[in-house]
Design a protein around this motif. Structure first.
Motif, short mmCIF file in Angstrom:
data_model
loop_
_atom_site.label_atom_id
_atom_site.label_comp_id
_atom_site.label_asym_id
_atom_site.label_seq_id
_atom_site.Cartn_x
_atom_site.Cartn_y
_atom_site.Cartn_z
N THR A 20 0.82 -1.21 0.00
CA THR A 20 0.00 0.00 0.00
C THR A 20 0.85 1.26 0.00
O THR A 20 0.42 2.29 -0.51
N PHE A 21 2.06 1.20 0.54
CA PHE A 21 2.96 2.36 0.48
C PHE A 21 3.32 2.68 -0.97
O PHE A 21 3.32 3.84 -1.38
N TRP A 89 10.85 12.00 5.58
CA TRP A 89 10.11 11.94 4.33
C TRP A 89 8.67 11.49 4.50
O TRP A 89 7.81 11.84 3.71
N ARG A 90 8.39 10.75 5.53
CA ARG A 90 6.99 10.37 5.81
C ARG A 90 6.15 11.63 6.01
O ARG A 90 5.03 11.73 5.50
N TRP A 91 6.70 12.60 6.71
CA TRP A 91 5.97 13.84 6.96
C TRP A 91 5.88 14.70 5.69
O TRP A 91 4.89 15.38 5.47
N TRP A 132 -3.79 6.66 6.28
CA TRP A 132 -2.98 5.45 6.37
C TRP A 132 -1.53 5.79 6.68
O TRP A 132 -0.90 5.10 7.49
N LEU A 133 -0.99 6.83 6.07
CA LEU A 133 0.39 7.23 6.38
C LEU A 133 0.54 7.64 7.84
O LEU A 133 1.58 7.43 8.45
N LEU A 134 -0.50 8.25 8.39
CA LEU A 134 -0.44 8.71 9.77
C LEU A 134 -0.70 7.59 10.79
O LEU A 134 -0.14 7.62 11.88
N LEU A 135 -1.53 6.62 10.45
CA LEU A 135 -2.00 5.66 11.44
C LEU A 135 -1.45 4.24 11.32
O LEU A 135 -1.60 3.46 12.25
N CYS A 142 8.48 1.22 9.58
CA CYS A 142 9.38 1.30 8.42
C CYS A 142 10.13 2.63 8.40
O CYS A 142 11.27 2.68 7.93
N PHE A 143 9.52 3.67 8.88
CA PHE A 143 10.16 4.99 8.89
C PHE A 143 10.95 5.24 10.18
O PHE A 143 11.69 6.21 10.25
#
Length: 151
Positions: A20-21, A89-91, A132-135, A142-143
């Motif tokens: 999903t990423f 980079w996630r942020w 999804w990126l936040l939760l 992974c990050f």
């Protein structure tokens, strides 16, 4: 306590990025994907771009907002070399998704029909991707450099 199974790690000992990423990165780079598809279809490429992006300014904004996803694709191979950049980079991806949502709100305000389905469907996907990126526990791991490596 073990959060993930040994199959969740690659040969380097890094936690594998979920499918999903990769789909979220493609979602964020959708203007780039459409641009590549239009380039492959030389005869109807301009018509394809005109269909999805009648306003050229929105097209260029989409191209600019797709750059962080493209850089994110490149950074996946350098997670161990540049862990601080990878963690941040996630942020960056979250902010980009938020900017995409704001762009959709602005664009729908410019249209006469505020409930335009073609505008709100990508915005809905962006919202789900942002949540999804936040939760996602696995994506957070992974990050996170400490949780990313096998113990």
């Amino acid at each position: 306590m073990m959060l993930f199974t040994p199959d969740d790690y690659d040969s380097k000992g890094q936690l594998r990025l979920p499918l999903t990423f990769w789909l979220i990165l493609l979602l964020q780079a959708r203007t780039w994907v459409l641009f590549i598809m239009a380039g492959a279809s030389r005869q109807q490429g301009a018509e394809l771009l005109e269909l999805f992006y009648p306003d050229r300014n929105i097209f260029w904004m989409g191209m600019a907002l797709g750059i962080p996803a493209a850089v994110g694709l490149l950074l996946t191979g350098y997670r161990q070399r540049w862990p601080t950049l990878w963690q941040a980079w996630r942020w960056v991806l979250c902010v980009t998704l938020l900017l995409n949502l704001l762009l959709m709100l602005w664009q729908s305000g410019q249209e006469s029909d505020i409930l335009l389905f073609a505008l709100w469907l990508p915005a809905l996907f962006d919202l789900v991707a942002l949540l999804w990126l936040l939760l996602s526990r696995r994506l957070k791991a992974c990050f996170n450099a400490q949780l990313n490596q096998t113990e």
